[in-house]
Design an enzyme around this catalytic site. Structure first.
Site, PDB file in Angstrom:
ATOM      1  N   CYS A 159     -42.940 -19.484 -13.986  1.00  0.00           N
ATOM      2  CA  CYS A 159     -42.942 -18.252 -13.701  1.00  0.00           C
ATOM      3  C   CYS A 159     -43.540 -17.246 -14.598  1.00  0.00           C
ATOM      4  O   CYS A 159     -44.094 -16.034 -14.419  1.00  0.00           O
ATOM      5  CB  CYS A 159     -41.648 -17.441 -13.706  1.00  0.00           C
ATOM      6  N   TYR A 160     -43.943 -17.659 -15.909  1.00  0.00           N
ATOM      7  CA  TYR A 160     -44.899 -16.934 -16.710  1.00  0.00           C
ATOM      8  C   TYR A 160     -45.894 -17.970 -17.281  1.00  0.00           C
ATOM      9  O   TYR A 160     -45.920 -18.395 -18.170  1.00  0.00           O
ATOM     10  CB  TYR A 160     -43.860 -16.519 -18.018  1.00  0.00           C
TER      11      TYR A 160
END
Length: 401
Positions: free
Chosen positions: A140-141
């Site tokens: 997600c990052y």
């Protein structure tokens, strides 16, 4: 008896009477405590002094693709990124790193004159600051690094959150050794060559509320030229310090944690500073209004420099508990000379007395013109907190220590 609601109503109607704490002390000498209580509604205190246990919370906003920051630097000054993905805490005493050396001691020596306090000042002043970050790549990052130039207008939240400010009293530093010492009080000359103190004495906010009956959690304050609040008791809060009959402490005692929106502050009142061979810090202006709710408030605020004392501590002994040369009054300190062991010693303050007075006056003007109202504390500060040192025995400091 008065209430804060009644005082705020007078502020809104333009009928409030506010005095600086020095005006109050002069008026008490002239008209007495009872008449002063009948006349004044708010007493304005202020200080401008080094407060190194300070820092700023910064939220950068998400990049595209997003990054989960794990290490970051503002103009080479490291900040803490161990919580939200783009939430950062920049401490006032963090110092610029040099990547020309792998030895941390060399890094500290090379760039220690610029630190977090200077970066905070620059951001408040509207200056651009370089930013560099390394991320932990996740699904997600996914971003691994990021560089940019930021200002206070290009970031989301930017507020001071200071764990320990406004010492109710502090110490006087001297040096009994034969070599110069570099300390958080500045340079101490050998063989009692000088003495340095940091608290402005009888105009200091918490010395005018010695038993913490008025100032509490949620109290609205003047912070760095903007609005702030007392968020909690400060670290090393020690209200059980020994006290004189007037209830003022004889050394470091109560402290508070402060919070306020840095975007509304002025770089005139939030300044990075550097102590030679010690490191960076932050000079910070704080003004605290003391509502006159009962006559005892006037009695507490009438205390003078001759009625408040601080211990003279020898920094040449590298221990947590250092020897003392006894207690001296702030009237003696402000005279510019002390006599220690028969020797005349010149004295200087770290706090700016002139700026402290100016802050009290600015707070007074904001109250009398209706720009600043008061708040009720939501809880009072602890009055029975002991001080726990990090000793093997693990015991707390008693009143006799």
């Amino acid at each position: 008896m008065r209430t804060i609601a009644e005082i705020n109503d007078k502020i809104h109607r333009g009928q409030v009477v506010a005095w600086t704490v020095e005006e109050l002390k002069a008026q008490v000498a002239d008209i007495g405590i009872t008449q002063a209580f009948k006349t004044v509604d708010v007493i304005c205190t202020g200080t401008f002094e080094p407060m190194e246990s300070s820092g700023a919370i910064i939220n950068l906003g998400h990049t595209d693709p997003p990054i989960k920051i794990r290490q970051c630097w503002f103009d080479g000054v490291p900040a803490y990124a161990g919580f939200g993905a783009v939430d950062i805490y920049l401490g006032a005493t963090a110092i610029a790193e040099s990547h020309d050396s792998n030895d941390l001691r060399d890094q500290l020596r090379i760039n220690s004159q610029r630190g977090g306090g200077h970066v905070i000042e620059d951001l408040i002043a509207g200056k651009a600051v370089s930013f560099k970050a390394l991320g932990q790549a996740t699904d997600c990052y996914p971003r691994a690094s990021f560089e940019n130039t930021i200002t206070k207008d290009s970031i989301n939240q930017f507020y001071l959150f200071n764990p320990r400010n406004l010492y109710q009293n502090f110490i006087v530093g001297v040096n009994g050794s034969d070599r110069q010492l570099s300390t958080y009080l500045g340079t101490l000359q050998p063989e009692l060559g000088n003495a340095v103190y940091s608290n402005p004495g009888a105009i200091s906010p918490l010395l005018n509320d010695p038993e913490l009956k008025i100032v509490g959690i949620g109290t609205k304050i003047w912070l760095g030229g903007g609005v702030g609040y007392i968020a909690w008791e400060g670290t090393q809060h020690f209200p059980l310090q020994k006290r004189l009959p007037n209830r003022t402490p004889i050394g470091p005692a109560a402290t508070v944690a402060l919070i306020g929106d840095a975007k509304g502050m002025s770089a005139q009142w939030v300044r990075g500073c550097y102590f030679r061979n010690y490191g960076s810090s932050l000079m910070l202006g704080v003004g605290v209004p003391i509502p006159v709710l009962e006559e005892s408030v006037i009695r507490d605020c009438a205390v003078r420099d001759g009625d408040i004392v601080a211990p003279v501590i020898d920094f040449s002994i590298p221990r947590r508990v250092r020897p003392t040369f006894g207690l001296v009054s702030y009237a003696q300190l402000k005279s510019g000379r002390l006599v220690i062991d028969g020797k005349k010693v010149r004295v200087a303050p770290l706090a700016s007395i002139a700026f402290s007075r100016q802050i009290a006056e600015e707070l007074k003007q904001e109250i009398t013109t209706g720009k600043f109202t008061l708040t009720e504390p939501v809880a009072m500060l602890s009055r029975d907190r002991s001080f726990i040192p990090q000793d093997p025995r693990g015991s707390s400091v008693s009143l006799e220590d």
